[in-house]
Design a protein around this motif. Sequence first.
Motif, PDB file in Angstrom:
ATOM      1  N   ALA A 187      -7.659  18.515  25.819  1.00 27.83           N
ATOM      2  CA  ALA A 187      -7.574  19.314  27.041  1.00 27.83           C
ATOM      3  C   ALA A 187      -6.347  20.221  27.024  1.00 27.83           C
ATOM      4  O   ALA A 187      -6.423  21.404  27.392  1.00 27.83           O
ATOM      5  CB  ALA A 187      -7.542  18.402  28.259  1.00 27.83           C
ATOM      6  N   ALA A 188      -5.205  19.681  26.585  1.00 22.35           N
ATOM      7  CA  ALA A 188      -3.973  20.467  26.557  1.00 22.35           C
ATOM      8  C   ALA A 188      -4.075  21.615  25.552  1.00 22.35           C
ATOM      9  O   ALA A 188      -3.510  22.690  25.760  1.00 22.35           O
ATOM     10  CB  ALA A 188      -2.791  19.573  26.238  1.00 22.35           C
ATOM     11  N   SER A 189      -4.797  21.384  24.458  1.00 16.84           N
ATOM     12  CA  SER A 189      -4.998  22.432  23.461  1.00 16.84           C
ATOM     13  C   SER A 189      -5.940  23.512  23.980  1.00 16.84           C
ATOM     14  O   SER A 189      -5.706  24.708  23.766  1.00 16.84           O
ATOM     15  CB  SER A 189      -5.564  21.819  22.174  1.00 16.84           C
ATOM     16  OG  SER A 189      -5.861  22.817  21.221  1.00 16.84           O
ATOM     17  N   ALA A 190      -6.976  23.092  24.680  1.00 19.63           N
ATOM     18  CA  ALA A 190      -7.962  24.052  25.199  1.00 19.63           C
ATOM     19  C   ALA A 190      -7.441  24.838  26.384  1.00 19.63           C
ATOM     20  O   ALA A 190      -7.822  26.000  26.582  1.00 19.63           O
ATOM     21  CB  ALA A 190      -9.243  23.301  25.588  1.00 19.63           C
ATOM     22  N   PHE A 191      -6.550  24.214  27.176  1.00 22.75           N
ATOM     23  CA  PHE A 191      -6.051  24.848  28.397  1.00 22.75           C
ATOM     24  C   PHE A 191      -4.522  24.752  28.451  1.00 22.75           C
ATOM     25  O   PHE A 191      -3.963  23.955  29.216  1.00 22.75           O
ATOM     26  CB  PHE A 191      -6.673  24.191  29.627  1.00 22.75           C
ATOM     27  CG  PHE A 191      -8.179  24.231  29.649  1.00 22.75           C
ATOM     28  CD1 PHE A 191      -8.847  25.402  29.976  1.00 22.75           C
ATOM     29  CD2 PHE A 191      -8.925  23.107  29.318  1.00 22.75           C
ATOM     30  CE1 PHE A 191     -10.234  25.451  29.983  1.00 22.75           C
ATOM     31  CE2 PHE A 191     -10.312  23.142  29.319  1.00 22.75           C
ATOM     32  CZ  PHE A 191     -10.971  24.325  29.647  1.00 22.75           C
ATOM     33  N   PRO A 192      -3.831  25.560  27.654  1.00 24.15           N
ATOM     34  CA  PRO A 192      -2.366  25.485  27.604  1.00 24.15           C
ATOM     35  C   PRO A 192      -1.723  25.673  28.979  1.00 24.15           C
ATOM     36  O   PRO A 192      -2.100  26.571  29.733  1.00 24.15           O
ATOM     37  CB  PRO A 192      -1.999  26.648  26.670  1.00 24.15           C
ATOM     38  CG  PRO A 192      -3.224  26.893  25.851  1.00 24.15           C
ATOM     39  CD  PRO A 192      -4.374  26.592  26.763  1.00 24.15           C
TER      40      PRO A 192
ATOM     41  N   GLY B 183       1.414  19.796  23.831  1.00 26.21           N
ATOM     42  CA  GLY B 183       1.319  20.934  24.737  1.00 26.21           C
ATOM     43  C   GLY B 183       1.087  20.559  26.182  1.00 26.21           C
ATOM     44  O   GLY B 183       0.621  21.388  26.978  1.00 26.21           O
ATOM     45  N   VAL B 184       1.412  19.314  26.542  1.00 25.88           N
ATOM     46  CA  VAL B 184       1.280  18.865  27.931  1.00 25.88           C
ATOM     47  C   VAL B 184       2.288  19.607  28.809  1.00 25.88           C
ATOM     48  O   VAL B 184       3.456  19.739  28.454  1.00 25.88           O
ATOM     49  CB  VAL B 184       1.499  17.337  28.021  1.00 25.88           C
ATOM     50  CG1 VAL B 184       1.640  16.880  29.461  1.00 25.88           C
ATOM     51  CG2 VAL B 184       0.349  16.609  27.336  1.00 25.88           C
ATOM     52  N   ALA B 185       1.830  20.096  29.963  1.00 23.96           N
ATOM     53  CA  ALA B 185       2.677  20.921  30.830  1.00 23.96           C
ATOM     54  C   ALA B 185       3.748  20.113  31.537  1.00 23.96           C
ATOM     55  O   ALA B 185       4.856  20.609  31.776  1.00 23.96           O
ATOM     56  CB  ALA B 185       1.817  21.657  31.859  1.00 23.96           C
TER      57      ALA B 185
END
Length: 250
Positions: free
Chosen positions: A121-126, A164-166
Amino acid sequence: MKAEIVILFPAIDLKDGLAVRLEQGDMARATVFNRDPADQAYAFELAGFEYLHIVDLDGAFAGKPVNGRAVDRILEATNIRVQLGGGIRDMATVEGWLDKGVNRVIIGTAAVRDPALVREAASAFPGRVAVGLDARDGRVAVQGWAEASELTALEIAKRFEDAGVAAIIYTDISRDGMLKGINWDATIALADTISIPVIASGGLASIEDVRTLLMPQSVKLEGAIAGRALYDGRLNAAEALALIRAAKAA
């Protein structure tokens, strides 16, 4: 230097379509603060908040969205930015909420049980995926806080350092809804040990907690979540937001 953006997130917890607050995550100890969550969200927007933290409590237990209609109405009624957690356990749910206008989804239970989902998810939606870590006695609880895992918040957070977790949303369950103040020691220690920004949650009690959020030792915190203190008037929204604006200007 202090991070440029410090966010105070007012919280709306959804149970049976209502805006509630729990004590220590106990569904049997729920207080209804507004029967219309969209009205509550609009009130927060009018007060000057730019971000909103929503949790689908029923969804957290069910493992899938339950209060979707209430979230839809919040999105329709406001222009406030929304981060949403509760029952997000697969990519279809992640994509569904982001497509509807949620700015950031929060993955909690699946971060413990299915870390690959977080990475995907983090890769698909930075920048649009956060991890929720809710700790009781040092161990992360899952499934709406009903079950304890054997892992600490730090152990799980370190899994996602390069994903890449926000943000990591760290909650001390023992303080949540109890107005005892945020567990700053544990929260700041976590933030100082990982590279991912941390959001403090659980127990924010007064303007003093907001002041602590703005102090140098809190430099790695993205913000904090305010719940019961806002609802019962212990925290004045205008005063808190003015304090944050003044700190940013300085």
